[in-house]
Scaffold this motif. Structure first.
Motif, PDB file in Angstrom:
ATOM      1  N   ALA A  29     106.954  98.469  46.298  1.00 27.48           N
ATOM      2  CA  ALA A  29     107.262  98.049  47.662  1.00 27.48           C
ATOM      3  C   ALA A  29     107.847  96.645  47.629  1.00 27.48           C
ATOM      4  O   ALA A  29     107.126  95.676  47.380  1.00 27.48           O
ATOM      5  CB  ALA A  29     106.003  98.076  48.520  1.00 27.48           C
ATOM      6  N   VAL A  30     109.161  96.534  47.845  1.00 28.54           N
ATOM      7  CA  VAL A  30     109.866  95.265  47.746  1.00 28.54           C
ATOM      8  C   VAL A  30     110.597  94.977  49.047  1.00 28.54           C
ATOM      9  O   VAL A  30     111.304  95.839  49.581  1.00 28.54           O
ATOM     10  CB  VAL A  30     110.879  95.280  46.583  1.00 28.54           C
ATOM     11  N   HIS A  31     110.438  93.758  49.565  1.00 30.81           N
ATOM     12  CA  HIS A  31     111.055  93.375  50.831  1.00 30.81           C
ATOM     13  C   HIS A  31     111.858  92.087  50.651  1.00 30.81           C
ATOM     14  O   HIS A  31     111.349  91.109  50.079  1.00 30.81           O
ATOM     15  CB  HIS A  31     109.981  93.153  51.902  1.00 30.81           C
ATOM     16  N   PRO A  32     113.095  92.058  51.139  1.00 34.12           N
ATOM     17  CA  PRO A  32     113.902  90.839  51.029  1.00 34.12           C
ATOM     18  C   PRO A  32     113.611  89.863  52.167  1.00 34.12           C
ATOM     19  O   PRO A  32     113.280  90.272  53.279  1.00 34.12           O
ATOM     20  CB  PRO A  32     115.332  91.373  51.137  1.00 34.12           C
ATOM     21  N   CYS A  33     113.718  88.583  51.881  1.00 35.54           N
ATOM     22  CA  CYS A  33     113.630  87.526  52.896  1.00 35.54           C
ATOM     23  C   CYS A  33     114.609  86.439  52.488  1.00 35.54           C
ATOM     24  O   CYS A  33     114.401  85.768  51.471  1.00 35.54           O
ATOM     25  CB  CYS A  33     112.215  86.969  53.009  1.00 35.54           C
ATOM     26  N   GLU A  34     115.676  86.243  53.268  1.00 31.14           N
ATOM     27  CA  GLU A  34     116.750  85.342  52.875  1.00 31.14           C
ATOM     28  C   GLU A  34     116.794  84.058  53.704  1.00 31.14           C
ATOM     29  O   GLU A  34     117.844  83.445  53.850  1.00 31.14           O
ATOM     30  CB  GLU A  34     118.091  86.072  52.939  1.00 31.14           C
ATOM     31  N   SER A  35     115.648  83.649  54.236  1.00 29.31           N
ATOM     32  CA  SER A  35     115.615  82.385  54.979  1.00 29.31           C
ATOM     33  C   SER A  35     114.269  81.713  54.790  1.00 29.31           C
ATOM     34  O   SER A  35     113.278  82.355  54.450  1.00 29.31           O
ATOM     35  CB  SER A  35     115.854  82.628  56.471  1.00 29.31           C
ATOM     36  N   TYR A  36     114.235  80.401  54.988  1.00 26.52           N
ATOM     37  CA  TYR A  36     112.973  79.674  54.979  1.00 26.52           C
ATOM     38  C   TYR A  36     112.152  80.028  56.218  1.00 26.52           C
ATOM     39  O   TYR A  36     110.948  80.272  56.139  1.00 26.52           O
ATOM     40  CB  TYR A  36     113.230  78.169  54.967  1.00 26.52           C
ATOM     41  N   ALA A  37     112.830  80.059  57.363  1.00 25.66           N
ATOM     42  CA  ALA A  37     112.140  80.242  58.639  1.00 25.66           C
ATOM     43  C   ALA A  37     111.451  81.600  58.744  1.00 25.66           C
ATOM     44  O   ALA A  37     110.426  81.732  59.417  1.00 25.66           O
ATOM     45  CB  ALA A  37     113.125  80.069  59.795  1.00 25.66           C
ATOM     46  N   GLY A  38     112.006  82.597  58.065  1.00 24.77           N
ATOM     47  CA  GLY A  38     111.461  83.939  58.214  1.00 24.77           C
ATOM     48  C   GLY A  38     110.372  84.308  57.230  1.00 24.77           C
ATOM     49  O   GLY A  38     109.814  85.412  57.312  1.00 24.77           O
ATOM     50  N   LEU A  39     110.013  83.409  56.313  1.00 20.56           N
ATOM     51  CA  LEU A  39     109.078  83.791  55.256  1.00 20.56           C
ATOM     52  C   LEU A  39     107.677  84.088  55.791  1.00 20.56           C
ATOM     53  O   LEU A  39     107.063  85.087  55.406  1.00 20.56           O
ATOM     54  CB  LEU A  39     109.005  82.700  54.190  1.00 20.56           C
ATOM     55  N   ALA A  40     107.167  83.241  56.659  1.00 18.82           N
ATOM     56  CA  ALA A  40     105.800  83.441  57.163  1.00 18.82           C
ATOM     57  C   ALA A  40     105.664  84.792  57.843  1.00 18.82           C
ATOM     58  O   ALA A  40     104.695  85.533  57.608  1.00 18.82           O
ATOM     59  CB  ALA A  40     105.419  82.313  58.116  1.00 18.82           C
ATOM     60  N   ILE A  43     105.735  87.667  55.289  1.00 19.62           N
ATOM     61  CA  ILE A  43     104.464  87.828  54.589  1.00 19.62           C
ATOM     62  C   ILE A  43     103.438  88.485  55.495  1.00 19.62           C
ATOM     63  O   ILE A  43     102.721  89.414  55.094  1.00 19.62           O
ATOM     64  CB  ILE A  43     103.947  86.465  54.093  1.00 19.62           C
ATOM     65  N   GLU A  44     103.381  88.021  56.731  1.00 16.15           N
ATOM     66  CA  GLU A  44     102.415  88.568  57.689  1.00 16.15           C
ATOM     67  C   GLU A  44     102.682  90.045  57.941  1.00 16.15           C
ATOM     68  O   GLU A  44     101.761  90.864  58.000  1.00 16.15           O
ATOM     69  CB  GLU A  44     102.488  87.788  59.001  1.00 16.15           C
ATOM     70  N   GLY A  45     103.967  90.384  58.089  1.00 15.45           N
ATOM     71  CA  GLY A  45     104.311  91.763  58.417  1.00 15.45           C
ATOM     72  C   GLY A  45     104.127  92.741  57.278  1.00 15.45           C
ATOM     73  O   GLY A  45     103.839  93.920  57.504  1.00 15.45           O
ATOM     74  N   THR A  46     104.276  92.284  56.058  1.00 12.35           N
ATOM     75  CA  THR A  46     104.183  93.180  54.901  1.00 12.35           C
ATOM     76  C   THR A  46     102.858  93.083  54.160  1.00 12.35           C
ATOM     77  O   THR A  46     102.560  93.925  53.310  1.00 12.35           O
ATOM     78  CB  THR A  46     105.303  92.861  53.891  1.00 12.35           C
ATOM     79  N   LYS A  47     102.077  92.023  54.469  1.00 13.33           N
ATOM     80  CA  LYS A  47     100.833  91.747  53.728  1.00 13.33           C
ATOM     81  C   LYS A  47     101.116  91.612  52.230  1.00 13.33           C
ATOM     82  O   LYS A  47     100.373  92.112  51.377  1.00 13.33           O
ATOM     83  CB  LYS A  47      99.788  92.843  53.976  1.00 13.33           C
ATOM     84  N   ALA A  48     102.203  90.913  51.926  1.00 12.54           N
ATOM     85  CA  ALA A  48     102.657  90.797  50.540  1.00 12.54           C
ATOM     86  C   ALA A  48     101.622  90.100  49.668  1.00 12.54           C
ATOM     87  O   ALA A  48     100.980  89.137  50.074  1.00 12.54           O
ATOM     88  CB  ALA A  48     103.981  90.046  50.486  1.00 12.54           C
ATOM     89  N   GLU A  49     101.521  90.592  48.454  1.00  7.78           N
ATOM     90  CA  GLU A  49     100.609  90.032  47.465  1.00  7.78           C
ATOM     91  C   GLU A  49     101.346  89.114  46.494  1.00  7.78           C
ATOM     92  O   GLU A  49     100.767  88.189  45.931  1.00  7.78           O
ATOM     93  CB  GLU A  49      99.950  91.184  46.697  1.00  7.78           C
ATOM     94  N   ILE A  50     102.654  89.399  46.322  1.00 12.38           N
ATOM     95  CA  ILE A  50     103.485  88.649  45.380  1.00 12.38           C
ATOM     96  C   ILE A  50     104.746  88.175  46.091  1.00 12.38           C
ATOM     97  O   ILE A  50     105.371  88.939  46.834  1.00 12.38           O
ATOM     98  CB  ILE A  50     103.884  89.528  44.178  1.00 12.38           C
ATOM     99  N   SER A  65     103.569  76.074  53.245  1.00 18.45           N
ATOM    100  CA  SER A  65     102.344  76.557  53.893  1.00 18.45           C
ATOM    101  C   SER A  65     102.350  78.070  54.066  1.00 18.45           C
ATOM    102  O   SER A  65     101.297  78.716  54.026  1.00 18.45           O
ATOM    103  CB  SER A  65     102.148  75.875  55.244  1.00 18.45           C
ATOM    104  N   ALA A  66     103.524  78.652  54.257  1.00 18.99           N
ATOM    105  CA  ALA A  66     103.601  80.107  54.419  1.00 18.99           C
ATOM    106  C   ALA A  66     103.085  80.815  53.175  1.00 18.99           C
ATOM    107  O   ALA A  66     102.471  81.886  53.256  1.00 18.99           O
ATOM    108  CB  ALA A  66     105.040  80.526  54.705  1.00 18.99           C
ATOM    109  N   LEU A  67     103.315  80.212  52.015  1.00 20.01           N
ATOM    110  CA  LEU A  67     102.869  80.804  50.761  1.00 20.01           C
ATOM    111  C   LEU A  67     101.409  80.493  50.454  1.00 20.01           C
ATOM    112  O   LEU A  67     100.627  81.377  50.099  1.00 20.01           O
ATOM    113  CB  LEU A  67     103.741  80.296  49.607  1.00 20.01           C
ATOM    114  N   LEU A  68     101.047  79.233  50.610  1.00 21.23           N
ATOM    115  CA  LEU A  68      99.733  78.798  50.138  1.00 21.23           C
ATOM    116  C   LEU A  68      98.615  79.009  51.148  1.00 21.23           C
ATOM    117  O   LEU A  68      97.443  78.978  50.784  1.00 21.23           O
ATOM    118  CB  LEU A  68      99.803  77.322  49.735  1.00 21.23           C
TER     119      LEU A  68
END
Length: 322
Positions: A29-40, A43-50, A65-68
């Protein structure tokens, strides 16, 4: 069938990464994110682990902060070597790996090219060429010159190999001194006051840490040879830019080749743009055709290790910064 864990590719060009992971890990399960603003939100929407992340829009805006602070992210794979934009982090909550080594050879060639540019006086000849002026000049060898390597990680060692092949003397500084291939002398950081004055070229290849911030400052420049050339492929902040400007204005060093700066992009009104004896490049010493494939291949290998519960490659110690 989807095969866990869920991965976000946080880069400004995700197509290559998506293609590689589909080939190496079909069903992941791989999801692209091509912006800083959209990362949080991603992550929230996909419950990404990596999250595989490349710092593509500067350090100040990076969504650390979105990552950590995410309750789901367990591993951040940095697509480059530097991790100062993430620190500090709790290694008990999140593992950080990097792609150190993927661009080491290219960065070493950049540094070697900078040394040759100065020894062959290429910038001066180029200015004469633009003026169509036949001005007698001379060149000098780097054979027999002394190179001081600050940092003996992948890049420092790759540069040491090239320097020895060119007949140079190599001095190295590392946090934990030990015999290192192609380095004639290895010292601790405490030896630097006695080493600055021995070097014809100084290559800065260390990570940005509390201990390395401002490492090359006024005292260092005062101790260098007037003929010394500084080459910086590390991180902005390791070189004290105010001290560098003072040294350049006073003619205390011959010049510098700079690929990293305290503020990036380098502001258009920054004084460093105006020096004829300074090479300014846009943080590109590691940007070559193929670097991303190498970084992604390492990431793909680590995903396999992660799925098997094995130790990951290139795990970064937040205290050491590498």
């Amino acid at each position: 069938m989807t095969v866990g864990p869920t991965v976000i590719l946080h880069t400004n060009a995700t197509a290559l990464a998506m293609k590689l992971l589909r080939e190496t890990h079909p069903g992941l399960a791989v999801h692209p994110c091509e912006s800083y603003a959209g990362l949080a939100a991603s992550i929230e929407g996909t419950k990404a682990e990596i999250v595989y992340s490349v710092r593509f829009d500067g350090t100040e805006r990076f969504p650390r902060s979105a990552l950590l602070q995410s309750p789901t992210v367990k591993w951040v794979s940095v697509g480059g070597s530097g991790t100062d934009h993430l620190g500090p982090w709790d290694p008990e909550k999140v593992t950080v790996t990097n792609a150190a080594g993927a661009a080491a050879d290219m960065m070493a060639e950049y540094a070697l090219g900078a040394m040759l540019s100065f020894s062959l006086n290429l910038r001066n000849f180029a200015s004469h060429q633009r003026a169509r002026a036949w001005v007698p000049g001379s060149v000098e060898p780097i054979q027999g010159k002394t190179l001081l390597l600050l940092g003996l990680g992948h890049t420092g060692q790759a540069l040491a190999r090239r320097a020895k092949a060119m007949g140079m003397t190599t001095l190295g500084v590392r946090a934990e001194p030990r015999p290192t291939a192609d380095v004639d002398e290895v010292h601790g950081v405490e030896a630097l006051p006695a080493l600055w004055g021995r070097a014809d070229f100084i290559a800065c290849c260390v990570p940005l840490l509390k201990a390395t911030r401002g490492l090359i400052g006024a005292a260092a420049f005062a101790a260098m040879k007037p003929s010394a050339v500084l080459i910086d492929v590390s991180r902005g902040g390791v070189v004290d830019e105010a001290a560098l400007l003072s040294a350049l204005d006073a003619g205390r060093i011959r010049g510098a080749a700079l690929d990293v700066f305290a503020s990036e992009p380098l502001p258009t009104d920054h004084p460093l743009w105006r020096y004829e004896n300074v090479i300014v490049t846009p943080h590109c010493s590691s940007a070559y055709a193929g670097w991303e494939q190498k970084a992604l291949a390492l990431f793909a290998d680590n995903i396999s290790r992660y799925q098997r519960g094995e130790k990951l490659l290139n795990v970064v110690d937040p205290k050491r910064g590498y």
